[in-house]
Design a protein around this motif. Structure first.
Motif, PDB file in Angstrom:
ATOM      1  N   LEU A   1      -6.145 -29.583 -40.112  1.00 48.96           N
ATOM      2  CA  LEU A   1      -6.216 -28.945 -38.796  1.00 48.96           C
ATOM      3  C   LEU A   1      -6.934 -29.842 -37.797  1.00 48.96           C
ATOM      4  CD1 LEU A   1      -7.195 -25.292 -39.742  1.00 48.96           C
ATOM      5  CD2 LEU A   1      -4.992 -26.086 -38.914  1.00 48.96           C
TER       6      LEU A   1
ATOM      7  N   GLN B   1      -8.147 -28.655 -31.549  1.00 51.21           N
ATOM      8  CA  GLN B   1      -7.232 -28.009 -30.605  1.00 51.21           C
ATOM      9  C   GLN B   1      -6.480 -26.861 -31.276  1.00 51.21           C
ATOM     10  OE1 GLN B   1      -4.505 -30.833 -28.852  1.00 51.21           O
ATOM     11  NE2 GLN B   1      -4.636 -29.844 -26.865  1.00 51.21           N
ATOM     12  N   GLN B   2      -6.080 -27.048 -32.518  1.00 51.41           N
ATOM     13  CA  GLN B   2      -5.402 -25.977 -33.242  1.00 51.41           C
ATOM     14  C   GLN B   2      -6.353 -24.809 -33.484  1.00 51.41           C
ATOM     15  OE1 GLN B   2      -4.067 -28.215 -36.644  1.00 51.41           O
ATOM     16  NE2 GLN B   2      -2.076 -28.679 -35.719  1.00 51.41           N
TER      17      GLN B   2
ATOM     18  N   ILE C   1       1.571 -27.121 -30.697  1.00 45.98           N
ATOM     19  CA  ILE C   1       0.473 -26.672 -31.556  1.00 45.98           C
ATOM     20  C   ILE C   1       0.890 -25.422 -32.320  1.00 45.98           C
ATOM     21  CG2 ILE C   1      -1.913 -25.837 -31.602  1.00 45.98           C
ATOM     22  CD1 ILE C   1      -2.357 -27.523 -29.026  1.00 45.98           C
TER      23      ILE C   1
ATOM     24  N   LEU D   1       1.050 -24.668 -36.401  1.00 44.45           N
ATOM     25  CA  LEU D   1       0.308 -23.559 -37.011  1.00 44.45           C
ATOM     26  C   LEU D   1       1.228 -22.555 -37.692  1.00 44.45           C
ATOM     27  CD1 LEU D   1      -2.431 -23.110 -34.272  1.00 44.45           C
ATOM     28  CD2 LEU D   1      -2.701 -24.084 -36.570  1.00 44.45           C
TER      29      LEU D   1
END
Length: 159
Positions: free
Chosen positions: A49, A52-53, A85, A89
């Protein structure tokens, strides 16, 4: 000379800075933000990760089920960047994209059950690391730091 000293010298920041105070504050804040982001990226890297995520996940959990546009606005980012992003995810099963029941063209972001269990396992260590990074500040200084930062953020929001 340490890398911190070299950075301070190159940017003209630090206690001996001759910069105008607002320019020094800007450069200091930018340097701090970059170092904090790098430090958190290092912590998150083992799980694939980025900071920002994690920030996007924080926004989604706090907002409930925001649209992509709402999440992008909350992060101060572009729709396109946040969409990339989100895609990462979704692949990691931390977020899912759902149709908005009121407007089928609009997509809503939601955290997954896997997301909740993932952060339950990480949060204590991450919170301890962040506390350590700010460990040279007293609780009163941290409060002042936040109050001053909030005022600058509010001014930028009104600009």
């Amino acid at each position: 000379m340490s890398s911190e000293s070299k950075t301070a010298e190159l940017l003209g920041i630090g206690p001996d800075s001759g910069l105008e105070p607002s320019i020094r504050a800007f450069r200091t804040t930018l340097t701090l933000a970059q170092k904090l982001r790098h430090a958190m990226d290092e912590r998150l890297r083992e799980d694939g990760l980025t900071t920002q995520q994690a920030a996007l996940i924080t926004v989604v959990v706090a907002a409930g089920k925001p649209s992509l546009a709402e999440a992008a606005a909350a992060l101060g980012s572009t729709h396109q960047n946040v969409a990339q992003i989100v895609a990462a995810l979704v692949r990691k099963d931390l977020l899912r994209v759902e149709p908005d029941p009121a407007d089928k063209r609009r997509k809503l972001l939601a955290a997954t059950n896997h997301n909740a269990s993932f952060w339950r396992e990480r949060d204590e260590g991450d919170h301890a690391a962040v506390a350590d990074w700010f460990g040279d500040l007293t609780p009163a200084e941290l409060n002042t730091f936040c109050e001053l930062s909030d005022r600058v953020l509010a001014r930028l929001s009104n600009a």
